[in-house]
Design a protein around this motif. Structure first.
Motif, PDB file in Angstrom:
ATOM      1  N   ASP A  34       0.846  -1.199   0.000  1.00  0.00           N
ATOM      2  CA  ASP A  34       0.000   0.000   0.000  1.00  0.00           C
ATOM      3  C   ASP A  34       0.882   1.250   0.000  1.00  0.00           C
ATOM      4  OD1 ASP A  34      -2.129   1.701   0.161  1.00  0.00           O
ATOM      5  OD2 ASP A  34      -2.962   0.869   2.004  1.00  0.00           O
ATOM      6  N   ASP A  35       0.802   2.020  -1.065  1.00  0.00           N
ATOM      7  CA  ASP A  35       1.577   3.264  -1.188  1.00  0.00           C
ATOM      8  C   ASP A  35       3.088   3.000  -1.170  1.00  0.00           C
ATOM      9  OD1 ASP A  35      -0.986   4.214  -0.890  1.00  0.00           O
ATOM     10  OD2 ASP A  35      -0.543   5.570   0.776  1.00  0.00           O
ATOM     11  N   CYS A  74      -5.822   3.990  -3.994  1.00  0.00           N
ATOM     12  CA  CYS A  74      -6.074   2.599  -3.603  1.00  0.00           C
ATOM     13  C   CYS A  74      -7.267   1.924  -4.280  1.00  0.00           C
ATOM     14  CB  CYS A  74      -6.307   2.523  -2.099  1.00  0.00           C
ATOM     15  SG  CYS A  74      -5.119   3.405  -1.094  1.00  0.00           S
ATOM     16  N   LYS A 131      -6.061  -5.470   3.513  1.00  0.00           N
ATOM     17  CA  LYS A 131      -6.897  -4.318   3.194  1.00  0.00           C
ATOM     18  C   LYS A 131      -7.920  -4.681   2.114  1.00  0.00           C
ATOM     19  CE  LYS A 131      -6.238   0.303   1.298  1.00  0.00           C
ATOM     20  NZ  LYS A 131      -5.288   1.428   1.350  1.00  0.00           N
ATOM     21  N   HIS A 257       0.956   2.532   4.399  1.00  0.00           N
ATOM     22  CA  HIS A 257      -0.064   3.593   4.390  1.00  0.00           C
ATOM     23  C   HIS A 257      -0.139   4.260   5.765  1.00  0.00           C
ATOM     24  CE1 HIS A 257      -4.038   5.460   4.038  1.00  0.00           C
ATOM     25  NE2 HIS A 257      -4.016   5.211   2.735  1.00  0.00           N
ATOM     26  N   ASP A 309      -0.179  -0.716  -4.865  1.00  0.00           N
ATOM     27  CA  ASP A 309      -1.431  -0.211  -5.447  1.00  0.00           C
ATOM     28  C   ASP A 309      -1.318   1.197  -6.018  1.00  0.00           C
ATOM     29  OD1 ASP A 309      -1.254   1.097  -3.008  1.00  0.00           O
ATOM     30  OD2 ASP A 309      -3.398   0.952  -2.575  1.00  0.00           O
ATOM     31  N   ASN A 310      -0.263   1.909  -5.635  1.00  0.00           N
ATOM     32  CA  ASN A 310       0.008   3.252  -6.185  1.00  0.00           C
ATOM     33  C   ASN A 310       1.369   3.685  -5.657  1.00  0.00           C
ATOM     34  OD1 ASN A 310      -2.460   3.789  -3.909  1.00  0.00           O
ATOM     35  ND2 ASN A 310      -0.547   4.900  -3.543  1.00  0.00           N
ATOM     36  N   LYS A 330       1.718   9.810  -4.909  1.00  0.00           N
ATOM     37  CA  LYS A 330       0.380   9.207  -4.873  1.00  0.00           C
ATOM     38  C   LYS A 330      -0.698  10.229  -5.256  1.00  0.00           C
ATOM     39  CE  LYS A 330      -2.852   7.334  -1.467  1.00  0.00           C
ATOM     40  NZ  LYS A 330      -3.014   6.769  -0.114  1.00  0.00           N
TER      41      LYS A 330
HETATM   42 CA    CA Z   1      -2.638   2.910  -1.647  1.00  0.00          CA
END
Ligand code: CA
Length: 493
Positions: A34-35, A74, A131, A257, A309-310, A330
């Motif tokens: 995540d991130d 996300c 998540k 995140h 995811d990003n 992001k």
């Molecule tokens: Ca994310």
């Protein structure tokens, strides 16, 4: 499909299919950080953050340098990863702009073909751990009741995780259809609108300011510093109890995140702050998964994919560039928003090395279908390309030619060859503040269209739109065509 194309595809897959007949289909694990930025990982150039387990995956697998999330935030990326469809084709908050709150209904229609359903058809046990961020139920979910439909209704046999983000209420775990450890005498209430004065709903959960307000569910609340341990334990357990059948694990850790609260074991390890420490925590989680595969002697029959995811939410930390050489963060249309690490390991099939093929996370459903020889139905995974030949180091008869990416605010850009076209530079910064976070501070207000040659200018510093009107026109037409046609997959189903 043209006959010659079909022959080519068959020829390229024959060795794989022969091997599968003797060994069976591989287990598939997708680890979606995540991130996590392109530059956060050692094998992508990070030196201040240590990621030996992810680097090991790259050493034994294929490291892609031109892989992209389908959005710079996300929810839309996760939607595309699981459905093979650009999220902006759906007119729903969280899909064509922004991200979902935990009050969102399920964003994936239950009659839609999905990555886990494709694998269920091939006899896989499927699990989602971590998540979720794709909603529950048919309207605003009540976290004291059954959360149905949810992950189990779109193809997962098992689910354990949390509803939205680690900074959003309600901060509780869900297993399958229910919040776990919930005391009925202490029901969960939550809202994303400011409650009236005197309301028991609070923005502060475990002393941290969250997005939204909640009360109740005290026994069910997670401890932020234990999230990684809990999710990793669940992932290891899923592998253990499904080791006899082919399995698909979609493992979506919360690292890195916000709020950036790593376990005490990782706190301060990098000297760069909590976000960077969480990248090392994520590497530990990956190591635990790989160790489990080794212990159960499953490594040779498991395809492991690691991605994000990003891009990272920060452009710069002390002597560290989270998004590598790429501009922005992001939520933005700049490469730092959506170009992500992507590593695939499959011993005996994937030759270790690096690949500059253009790929997207949206390609996973069609690729999984090719791996297990499931034919996609008409209209299924409409923007998903089969990148199995790219994974196997073979010529791809239908390579991904272009890719559309979306900002956190729902604006689009398109990538093709060395070119990146951003129709409206005034919105390229998504919801992030360019002046605060960008590595290349630019006092000039951005206006008009942007055209960048990423091969020569990976930092997207020089706008070539004015001197290349034909390229601009070609990409305008291509983006129009992607938006107006319901499918981009080639050959079309
Ligand atoms: Ca994310």
């Amino acid at each position: 499909m043209k006959f010659t194309t079909a022959l080519l595809m068959l020829a390229s897959l024959t060795p794989l299919l022969q091997a599968n007949q003797s060994k069976g289909n591989p287990n598939i694990i997708v680890i979606l950080g995540d991130d996590i930025g392109w530059g956060d990982i050692g094998c992508y150039g990070a030196t201040r953050i240590k990621t030996p387990h992810i680097d090991g995956l790259a050493r034994d697998g294929l490291r892609f340098t031109d892989a992209h999330a389908s959005a710079a935030v996300c929810t839309p990326t996760r939607y595309s990863t699981l459905t093979g469809q650009y999220s902006w084709r759906r007119n729903a908050p969280g899909l064509n702009k922004g991200v979902a709150n935990a009050d969102s209904p399920l964003l994936i229609p239950t009659d839609m073909e999905t990555l886990p359903k494709i694998l269920q058809q091939a006899g896989y046990r499927t699990g989602a751990i971590g998540k979720w961020h794709l909603g529950f139920g048919l309207s605003k979910p009540d976290y004291n009741q059954d959360l149905r439909p949810g992950p189990l209704e779109i193809g997962f046999d098992e689910f354990f995780g949390f509803p939205a983000t680690n900074d959003r209420v309600p901060t509780v775990y869900v297993r399958d259809h229910r919040v776990i450890n919930l005391d009925p005498a202490d029901p969960i209430a939550y809202s994303y609108e400011k409650p009236p004065a005197g309301s028991p709903l609070s923005r502060f959960v475990a002393s941290r300011n969250r997005i939204g307000w909640m009360s109740g569910g005290k026994a069910a609340r997670w401890k932020d510093e234990e999230l990684a341990d809990t999710l990793t334990h669940e992932a290891v357990s899923f592998i253990e109890h499904n080791q006899e059948s082919p399995f698909f694990l979609y493992f979506a850790p919360h690292d890195a995140h916000a709020p950036t609260i790593p376990h005490q074991r990782f706190k301060g390890r990098t000297g760069l702050g909590g976000r960077a420490d969480m990248v090392e925590e994520l590497d530990w989680s990956v190591g635990e998964i790989l160790r489990t595969l080794d212990r159960l002697k499953l490594a040779d029959e498991t395809l492991v994919i690691f991605s994000s995811d990003n891009g990272a939410s920060k452009a710069k930390e002390q002597n560290h560039r989270p998004n590598g050489p790429y501009r922005g963060v992001k939520s933005q249309l700049w490469e730092g928003g959506h170009r992500v690490p992507f590593i695939a390991r499959w011993p005996g099939y994937i030759t270790p090395g690096a690949s500059s093929s253009l790929i997207g996370l949206v390609d996973l459903p069609a690729t999984a279908a090719a791996i297990v020889s499931v034919e996609l139905s008409d209209g299924a995974a409409p923007d998903s390309f089969n990148i199995l030949p790219d994974l196997l180091g073979k010529p791809n008869p239908n390579p991904r030619d272009h890719l559309v990416v979306m900002s956190g605010k729902g604006d689009l850009a398109i990538l093709q060859g060395p070119w990146k076209y951003i129709p409206d530079l005034s919105v390229a910064d998504g919801w992030s503040s360019w002046s605060k976070k960008a590595p290349h501070r630019n006092a000039t207000k951005l206006i008009g269209a942007g055209l960048y040659n990423l091969a020569e200018d990976p930092g997207e510093n020089t706008n070539l739109a004015g001197e290349n009107p034909e390229t601009v026109q070609r990409l305008v037409t291509l983006l129009d065509s992607v938006q107006s046609n319901p499918t981009t997959r080639s050959p079309r189903p």
